[in-house]
Design an enzyme around this catalytic site. Structure first.
Site, PDB file in Angstrom:
ATOM      1  N   ASP A  27       0.788  -1.215   0.000  1.00  0.00           N
ATOM      2  CA  ASP A  27       0.000   0.000   0.000  1.00  0.00           C
ATOM      3  C   ASP A  27       0.839   1.293   0.000  1.00  0.00           C
ATOM      4  O   ASP A  27       0.599   2.221  -0.759  1.00  0.00           O
ATOM      5  CB  ASP A  27      -0.750  -0.071   1.342  1.00  0.00           C
ATOM      6  N   ARG A  57       7.939 -10.015  -1.951  1.00  0.00           N
ATOM      7  CA  ARG A  57       7.886 -11.481  -2.060  1.00  0.00           C
ATOM      8  C   ARG A  57       7.056 -11.917  -3.260  1.00  0.00           C
ATOM      9  O   ARG A  57       7.184 -13.026  -3.721  1.00  0.00           O
ATOM     10  CB  ARG A  57       7.281 -12.051  -0.767  1.00  0.00           C
ATOM     11  N   GLU A 232      -8.423  13.916  13.697  1.00  0.00           N
ATOM     12  CA  GLU A 232      -8.724  13.265  12.416  1.00  0.00           C
ATOM     13  C   GLU A 232     -10.191  12.879  12.356  1.00  0.00           C
ATOM     14  O   GLU A 232     -10.782  12.548  13.389  1.00  0.00           O
ATOM     15  CB  GLU A 232      -7.928  11.969  12.292  1.00  0.00           C
ATOM     16  N   HIS A 256       4.664  11.977  16.049  1.00  0.00           N
ATOM     17  CA  HIS A 256       4.244  13.282  15.519  1.00  0.00           C
ATOM     18  C   HIS A 256       4.006  14.329  16.627  1.00  0.00           C
ATOM     19  O   HIS A 256       4.463  15.465  16.524  1.00  0.00           O
ATOM     20  CB  HIS A 256       2.960  13.149  14.705  1.00  0.00           C
ATOM     21  N   LYS A 356      -8.973   9.887  16.666  1.00  0.00           N
ATOM     22  CA  LYS A 356      -9.612   9.508  15.400  1.00  0.00           C
ATOM     23  C   LYS A 356     -11.111   9.744  15.510  1.00  0.00           C
ATOM     24  O   LYS A 356     -11.660   9.793  16.608  1.00  0.00           O
ATOM     25  CB  LYS A 356      -9.339   8.031  15.114  1.00  0.00           C
ATOM     26  N   LYS A 361     -10.961  17.291  10.502  1.00  0.00           N
ATOM     27  CA  LYS A 361      -9.527  17.073  10.306  1.00  0.00           C
ATOM     28  C   LYS A 361      -8.840  18.408  10.596  1.00  0.00           C
ATOM     29  O   LYS A 361      -9.087  19.412   9.917  1.00  0.00           O
ATOM     30  CB  LYS A 361      -9.272  16.641   8.860  1.00  0.00           C
TER      31      LYS A 361
HETATM   32  C1  BG6 Z   1       0.136   8.258  10.712  1.00  0.00           C
HETATM   33  C2  BG6 Z   1      -0.730   7.436  11.631  1.00  0.00           C
HETATM   34  O1  BG6 Z   1       1.461   8.274  11.154  1.00  0.00           O
HETATM   35  O2  BG6 Z   1      -0.354   9.588  10.665  1.00  0.00           O
HETATM   36  C3  BG6 Z   1      -2.159   7.451  11.165  1.00  0.00           C
HETATM   37  O3  BG6 Z   1      -0.257   6.097  11.646  1.00  0.00           O
HETATM   38  C4  BG6 Z   1      -2.654   8.868  11.008  1.00  0.00           C
HETATM   39  O4  BG6 Z   1      -3.003   6.739  12.071  1.00  0.00           O
HETATM   40  C5  BG6 Z   1      -1.676   9.681  10.164  1.00  0.00           C
HETATM   41  O5  BG6 Z   1      -3.913   8.818  10.370  1.00  0.00           O
HETATM   42  C6  BG6 Z   1      -2.066  11.138  10.164  1.00  0.00           C
HETATM   43  O6  BG6 Z   1      -1.272  11.807   9.218  1.00  0.00           O
HETATM   44  P1  BG6 Z   1      -1.792  13.121   8.483  1.00  0.00           P
HETATM   45  O7  BG6 Z   1      -0.637  13.574   7.676  1.00  0.00           O
HETATM   46  O8  BG6 Z   1      -2.980  12.712   7.682  1.00  0.00           O
HETATM   47  O9  BG6 Z   1      -2.177  14.065   9.588  1.00  0.00           O
END
Ligand code: BG6
Length: 505
Positions: A27, A57, A232, A256, A356, A361
């Protein structure tokens, strides 16, 4: 999209190289890496020559590999495929068995052949776009095949890129590091945090340290509290297998959120060089006040989303998501009240929030200043004067807003709050680099500024591991898991955590 010549990337990496992507049928490769590489290519941001070798693989031919990536670009809505054929000529495929030395010897032979054919001088990036469980084995195999030794046997430079999670606690992070260092030196290791590569995140340092007006007030004398939020609307999607084990603290806080905190709170480095900047970030982690583990509820609120409505559509609760245990205690939301024990920040709470399935967002940093020490308007207006606020919008709105008081026009003295607004995109005409384009570019240039250094990872785990341990033992006793409705701003208890000092959402 046709990019005019004058808005193409100014910096093209000088060294030719081969980018070897492990996990090429996955992905991450089709959704992020190849679109990022293609966009760099279209913007003249890749070195010449460059070769991209996908490894996984899965057995497939070169043509099948190229076709699958092209379909992924089309599906992602990348309309401009006019340079695809040129780009595709640089894509190669090699199936690899991850735990087989002969298979890696074979890969090494293919890479040397490609070097000779395309003159890439043995410079290589090994990108691990595979599940973290495979990191140790692949790193070891690269080493055993002689591909990590720089300047030997036809090799030029060699770099390895790993994505989070870097372990799942302090102990496993140390183990992973030991294995990586079995084959690579620290300067060869690039640990990605895609948040650091967001333009507006990098802008935090520019705002703070390229202007003289903010730094003098960026401290406990003037700042009341700081809020860092990464909300999010997405749920766990198809990642239950990973997320059930991780939860929000490992998924968002260890990496982050900690980086956003560090950039907001760090001292100015003397020069803008990777190790100077990383030294200052690390000092912030070192100064974090450990949580009193017997009073976790006073500092942390954990939550898990239930069913609700997002963008007008009904969505299931976390426990109803495919692959999630119907009695799961995995937190999908956390708010922490964090203190930094140093002269600049003593007593200033930092509220870190991520979750989440929240209402919107939104990633932003709010610097809330203190109220005026004395109001000369109190006979007219009472004591209440709204304090100044600086908002750094990271996404989706890339903005800086400063709120302050003005006099409302008219005969009477009435105050009104107004906002000075800067939109990051308003003056800019050039190409936009997304976070993956930026990290790939920096890795090709050997610049570590946007990447984690191992000491930072260890300190971040050192701070969070006791919390994780307590949460895992105490969920339902000393610390609760608060349900919240999908589409809300999280559990009520999270508001109460801030409410104690009069902070409002
Ligand atoms: C990723 C997390 O590192 O960051 C995800 O594993 C999350 O769960 C994502 O959705 C959020 O990234 P962004 O750039 O969309 O804020």
């Amino acid at each position: 999209m046709n990019i005019p010549a004058d808005t193409r990337l100014a910096v093209r990496p000088e060294d030719p190289c081969t980018i070897v992507i492990f996990g090429a049928s996955g992905d991450l490769t089709s959704r992020k890496l190849v679109p990022a590489l293609y966009n760099l290519y279209v913007n003249d941001g890749l070195p010449e020559p460059v070769v991209i070798v996908g490894c996984s693989r899965t057995q497939m031919t070169q043509q099948q590999f190229r076709d699958s990536l092209k379909s992924a670009l089309v599906a992602a809505g990348n309309a401009d495929l006019s340079r695809w054929e040129d780009f595709a000529a640089r894509l190669h495929y090699k199936d690899v068995v991850y735990d087989s030395s002969p298979s890696f010897k074979d890969l090494a032979a293919s890479l040397h052949r490609l070097d000779r054919q395309f003159h890439t001088r043995g410079n290589r990036i090994f990108y691990l776009a595979v599940p973290p469980l495979l990191y140790p084995k692949i790193a070891e195999m690269i080493g055993q095949a002689g591909l990590s030794r720089e300047g030997e046997n036809g090799n030029g430079w060699a770099r390895i890129v790993v994505e989070k999670p870097f372990g799942r606690d302090l102990k496993t992070a140390l183990q992973l590091d030991q294995i990586l260092h079995g084959s690579f030196k620290e300067k060869q290791i690039f640990r990605i945090d895609h948040y650091l590569a967001k333009e507006t995140v990098q802008n935090i340092l520019v705002l703070r340290f390229a202007n003289s007006i903010f730094e003098p007030i960026w401290n406990r004398r003037y700042i009341d509290y700081i809020r860092i939020t990464a909300a999010e609307t997405l749920g766990v999607e198809h990642r239950a297998g990973y997320y059930e084990q991780a939860g929000v603290i490992r998924d968002m806080f260890q990496n982050h959120m900690m980086q956003l905190l560090a950039l907001t709170a760090m001292e100015p480095p003397s020069i803008f060089e990777a190790d100077w900047v990383r030294d200052e970030r690390v000092k912030v982690f070192r100064a974090l006040r450990p949580f009193p583990v017997d009073r976790l509820d006073e500092n942390i609120v954990l939550g898990q989303y239930g069913p609700g409505i997002i963008d007008g559509k009904e969505v299931p609760g976390y426990r109803q998501e495919p692959g999630v245990d119907p009695e799961s205690m995995t937190p999908t939301f956390a708010r922490m009240k964090v203190f930094i024990d140093n002269w600049r920040w003593q007593g200033v709470p930092f509220f870190l929030t991520s979750g989440k399935r929240l209402s919107k967002k939104l990633t932003e940093i709010i610097i809330q200043f203190k109220e005026v020490p004395h109001s000369m308007f109190r006979t007219l207006l009472g004591e209440d004067i709204t304090a100044n606020r600086l908002t750094l919008g990271i996404q989706p709105d890339e903005v800086i807003n400063l709120t302050f008081q003005t006099k409302q026009p008219g005969a009477k003295v009435c105050l009104q709050s107004v906002t000075m607004h800067f939109d990051y995109q308003q003056e800019y005409k050039g190409p936009f680099l997304d976070a993956y384009e930026k990290v790939l570019l920096d890795c090709m240039q050997g610049d570590h500024i946007l990447f984690w250094r191992q000491d930072g990872i260890e300190l971040s785990w050192f701070f969070l591991t006791p919390i994780l341990e307590q949460c895992e033992i105490c969920l339902g006793r000393m610390i609760q898991l608060h349900p919240y409705k999908a589409g809300s701003w999280g559990p009520k208890a999270a508001q109460e955590l801030m409410g104690a000092i009069g902070v409002t959402e």
